[in-house]
Design a protein around this motif. Structure first.
Motif, PDB file in Angstrom:
ATOM      1  N   GLY A  12       0.888  -1.068   0.283  1.00  0.00           N
ATOM      2  CA  GLY A  12       0.484   0.072   0.308  1.00  0.00           C
ATOM      3  C   GLY A  12       1.021   1.346  -0.053  1.00  0.00           C
ATOM      4  O   GLY A  12       0.605   1.737  -0.477  1.00  0.00           O
ATOM      5  N   LEU A  13       2.121   1.179   0.832  1.00  0.00           N
ATOM      6  CA  LEU A  13       2.998   2.096   0.906  1.00  0.00           C
ATOM      7  C   LEU A  13       3.824   2.774  -0.695  1.00  0.00           C
ATOM      8  O   LEU A  13       4.068   3.800  -1.018  1.00  0.00           O
ATOM      9  CB  LEU A  13       3.825   2.255   1.574  1.00  0.00           C
ATOM     10  CG  LEU A  13       3.919   3.267   2.219  1.00  0.00           C
ATOM     11  CD1 LEU A  13       3.685   4.771   2.738  1.00  0.00           C
ATOM     12  CD2 LEU A  13       5.367   3.435   3.304  1.00  0.00           C
ATOM     13  N   ALA A  16       0.599   4.279  -2.301  1.00  0.00           N
ATOM     14  CA  ALA A  16       0.856   5.846  -2.374  1.00  0.00           C
ATOM     15  C   ALA A  16       1.409   6.603  -2.519  1.00  0.00           C
ATOM     16  O   ALA A  16       1.157   7.670  -2.819  1.00  0.00           O
ATOM     17  CB  ALA A  16       0.649   5.251  -0.397  1.00  0.00           C
ATOM     18  N   TRP A  39      -7.430  10.645 -10.549  1.00  0.00           N
ATOM     19  CA  TRP A  39      -7.860  10.306  -9.936  1.00  0.00           C
ATOM     20  C   TRP A  39      -8.444   8.574  -9.747  1.00  0.00           C
ATOM     21  O   TRP A  39      -9.571   7.568  -9.799  1.00  0.00           O
ATOM     22  CB  TRP A  39      -8.804  10.709  -8.647  1.00  0.00           C
ATOM     23  CG  TRP A  39      -8.129  11.063  -7.644  1.00  0.00           C
ATOM     24  CD1 TRP A  39      -7.376  13.249  -7.746  1.00  0.00           C
ATOM     25  CD2 TRP A  39      -6.822  11.004  -7.078  1.00  0.00           C
ATOM     26  NE1 TRP A  39      -7.036  12.954  -6.321  1.00  0.00           N
ATOM     27  CE2 TRP A  39      -6.265  11.927  -5.748  1.00  0.00           C
ATOM     28  CE3 TRP A  39      -7.174   9.648  -5.699  1.00  0.00           C
ATOM     29  CZ2 TRP A  39      -5.455  11.927  -4.626  1.00  0.00           C
ATOM     30  CZ3 TRP A  39      -5.691   9.849  -5.312  1.00  0.00           C
ATOM     31  CH2 TRP A  39      -5.307  10.748  -5.067  1.00  0.00           C
ATOM     32  N   ILE A  46      -8.254   0.232  -8.186  1.00  0.00           N
ATOM     33  CA  ILE A  46      -8.386  -0.033  -7.027  1.00  0.00           C
ATOM     34  C   ILE A  46      -9.343  -1.066  -7.568  1.00  0.00           C
ATOM     35  O   ILE A  46     -10.157  -2.445  -7.107  1.00  0.00           O
ATOM     36  CB  ILE A  46      -8.948   0.700  -5.757  1.00  0.00           C
ATOM     37  CG1 ILE A  46      -7.531   1.245  -5.284  1.00  0.00           C
ATOM     38  CG2 ILE A  46      -9.457  -0.043  -4.702  1.00  0.00           C
ATOM     39  CD1 ILE A  46      -7.976   3.058  -5.234  1.00  0.00           C
ATOM     40  N   VAL A 125      -0.666   2.221 -10.359  1.00  0.00           N
ATOM     41  CA  VAL A 125      -1.113   1.713  -9.086  1.00  0.00           C
ATOM     42  C   VAL A 125      -1.821   0.045  -9.728  1.00  0.00           C
ATOM     43  O   VAL A 125      -1.873  -0.782  -8.874  1.00  0.00           O
ATOM     44  CB  VAL A 125      -2.730   2.392  -8.401  1.00  0.00           C
ATOM     45  CG1 VAL A 125      -3.401   1.704  -7.168  1.00  0.00           C
ATOM     46  CG2 VAL A 125      -2.169   3.888  -8.286  1.00  0.00           C
ATOM     47  N   LEU A 157      -3.278  -1.069   4.844  1.00  0.00           N
ATOM     48  CA  LEU A 157      -3.358  -0.753   3.782  1.00  0.00           C
ATOM     49  C   LEU A 157      -3.805   0.430   4.226  1.00  0.00           C
ATOM     50  O   LEU A 157      -3.864   1.483   3.341  1.00  0.00           O
ATOM     51  CB  LEU A 157      -4.753  -1.080   3.042  1.00  0.00           C
ATOM     52  CG  LEU A 157      -4.193  -2.791   2.274  1.00  0.00           C
ATOM     53  CD1 LEU A 157      -5.299  -3.072   1.176  1.00  0.00           C
ATOM     54  CD2 LEU A 157      -2.982  -2.065   0.434  1.00  0.00           C
ATOM     55  N   ALA A 158      -4.696   0.332   5.000  1.00  0.00           N
ATOM     56  CA  ALA A 158      -5.137   1.832   5.976  1.00  0.00           C
ATOM     57  C   ALA A 158      -4.203   2.724   6.728  1.00  0.00           C
ATOM     58  O   ALA A 158      -3.934   3.831   6.713  1.00  0.00           O
ATOM     59  CB  ALA A 158      -6.504   1.750   6.542  1.00  0.00           C
ATOM     60  N   VAL A 161      -2.140   4.371   3.668  1.00  0.00           N
ATOM     61  CA  VAL A 161      -3.150   5.647   3.080  1.00  0.00           C
ATOM     62  C   VAL A 161      -2.351   6.814   3.961  1.00  0.00           C
ATOM     63  O   VAL A 161      -2.372   7.818   3.475  1.00  0.00           O
ATOM     64  CB  VAL A 161      -4.031   5.633   2.963  1.00  0.00           C
ATOM     65  CG1 VAL A 161      -4.950   6.566   2.579  1.00  0.00           C
ATOM     66  CG2 VAL A 161      -4.526   4.019   1.414  1.00  0.00           C
ATOM     67  N   GLY A 164       1.430   7.845   3.262  1.00  0.00           N
ATOM     68  CA  GLY A 164       1.254   8.374   2.534  1.00  0.00           C
ATOM     69  C   GLY A 164       1.382   9.395   2.325  1.00  0.00           C
ATOM     70  O   GLY A 164       1.818  10.525   1.658  1.00  0.00           O
ATOM     71  N   TRP A 165       0.015   9.916   3.049  1.00  0.00           N
ATOM     72  CA  TRP A 165      -0.320  11.316   3.352  1.00  0.00           C
ATOM     73  C   TRP A 165       0.679  12.380   3.827  1.00  0.00           C
ATOM     74  O   TRP A 165       0.898  13.395   3.626  1.00  0.00           O
ATOM     75  CB  TRP A 165      -2.254  11.606   3.481  1.00  0.00           C
ATOM     76  CG  TRP A 165      -2.722  12.522   3.961  1.00  0.00           C
ATOM     77  CD1 TRP A 165      -3.084  13.811   2.852  1.00  0.00           C
ATOM     78  CD2 TRP A 165      -2.839  13.323   5.344  1.00  0.00           C
ATOM     79  NE1 TRP A 165      -3.669  14.767   3.159  1.00  0.00           N
ATOM     80  CE2 TRP A 165      -3.276  14.391   4.419  1.00  0.00           C
ATOM     81  CE3 TRP A 165      -2.347  12.928   6.436  1.00  0.00           C
ATOM     82  CZ2 TRP A 165      -4.050  15.878   5.259  1.00  0.00           C
ATOM     83  CZ3 TRP A 165      -2.846  14.104   7.156  1.00  0.00           C
ATOM     84  CH2 TRP A 165      -3.304  15.923   6.894  1.00  0.00           C
TER      85      TRP A 165
END
Length: 328
Positions: A12-13, A16, A39, A46, A125, A157-158, A161, A164-165
């Motif tokens: 996930g990272l 991200a 997006w 995804i 992605v 994954l959460a 994200v 990454g933010w």
């Protein structure tokens, strides 16, 4: 849960960071107007990963037991190949990832079509998403009905994200080189376990000779031989009397190092060879890419105050900048 959490976090990272680089570049170009296209591509990637996971999960119910084992074993082998390629690809392409992504955005903007930029987001992605789906599906299959494994992946994954933010916002610093090195080593061990489980599936299906086929060596009572007497198509060991296959210890060992209380000789041989070959190549690659520290030099700045500069190798070894551009 721990194993799938780490997989979700790493994969996930990576995704991200890719998205962060693309978004930051478009903002720097003052082209926020095309962000919805990007997006859209990310969302489609995804969705593709979710659809593949659903097809693999629910489509298996329509197959016979042998069909499920053949499909499961084959996809696990595909997963091992993808993970192995990704481990080495990430190290090689990591240095040029930002330039490659930005070049793709430039070409998409020059083309002037909506689909060009959608495709950039999708391709960037989709690779991570499909790989993550196959790897998690293979691991969940090996654990059986394991909702905790799905929960671990979702949490990973959460967190990815969120990380990454925060990196994009400059709120945290993370030594990405060290992070991907450690998780890459972890993935080598995980892939070896998935390979061993793939052979177990194929042996149960009768595609590969083993303890479930006519090639298995038997004792006088008709039981499959264990130990050296069972080489090559019998059981290498059987410690189910000590470690129950459904126990927490067995699940933990299988999730981390690929150990199962009962393994065939082909499983053990495949696990050892994978670790020996891929692990050796991985460690050698680390030694080759380890930058040599060079003494810092001082050069006069325009104001006359000495400014310390570092060589490119030293900068590469330092903590990665929190910005998406530096994260590459």
């Amino acid at each position: 849960m721990l194993a799938t959490f780490l997989i979700g976090l790493r994969e996930g990272l990576e995704a991200a960071l890719v998205v962060g680089i693309l978004v930051a570049y478009l903002k720097r170009l003052d082209r926020k107007d095309v962000l919805p296209r990007l997006w859209t591509g990310v969302g489609a990637a995804i969705l593709l990963a979710l659809v593949i996971g659903a097809v693999l999960t629910f489509g298996a119910y329509a197959l016979t037991f042998q069909g499920q084992e053949i499909i499961g074993g084959t996809l696990s082998l595909v997963t091992v190949g993808m993970v192995t390629w990704m481990i080495f690809w990430m190290r090689k392409a990591g240095r040029t990832m930002k330039a490659t992504l930005q070049g793709g955005v430039d070409r998409a903007l020059e083309a002037g079509t909506v689909w060009a930029l959608v495709l950039v987001g999708f391709v960037s992605v989709a690779r991570e998403g499909v790989e993550t789906t196959l790897l998690l599906w293979s691991m969940v299959q090996s654990f059986g009905d394991a909702p905790s494994a799905i929960l671990g992946a979702a949490l990973g994954l959460a967190v990815a994200v969120l990380a990454g933010w925060l990196l994009a916002r400059g709120a945290v610093r993370l030594d990405l080189s060290r992070f991907f090195t450690w998780t890459g080593g972890f993935l080598v061990v995980i892939a070896a376990g998935v390979l061993a489980y793939a052979l177990s599936d194929l042996q149960e299906a009768g595609v590969v000779p083993g303890p479930f086929t006519a090639a298995a060596p038997l004792d006088a009572a008709g039981s499959v031989l264990v130990g050296w007497a069972g080489l090559p198509f019998g059981w290498a060991f059987d410690v189910t009397a000590v470690i129950r296959p459904d126990s927490a210890l067995a699940v933990l060992l299988q999730a981390t190092v690929g150990f199962m209380p009962r393994m065939s000789w082909l499983q053990v041989i495949a696990w050892v060879l994978y670790i020996a070959i891929v692990g050796t190549l991985f460690v050698r690659g680390l030694r080759r890419t380890t930058p040599r520290a060079t003494p810092s030099t001082s050069v006069p700045a325009s104001s006359g105050t000495p400014v310390t500069t570092e060589s490119a190798a030293t900068r590469a070894a330092s903590t990665v900048s929190p910005s998406p551009e530096g994260a590459s």
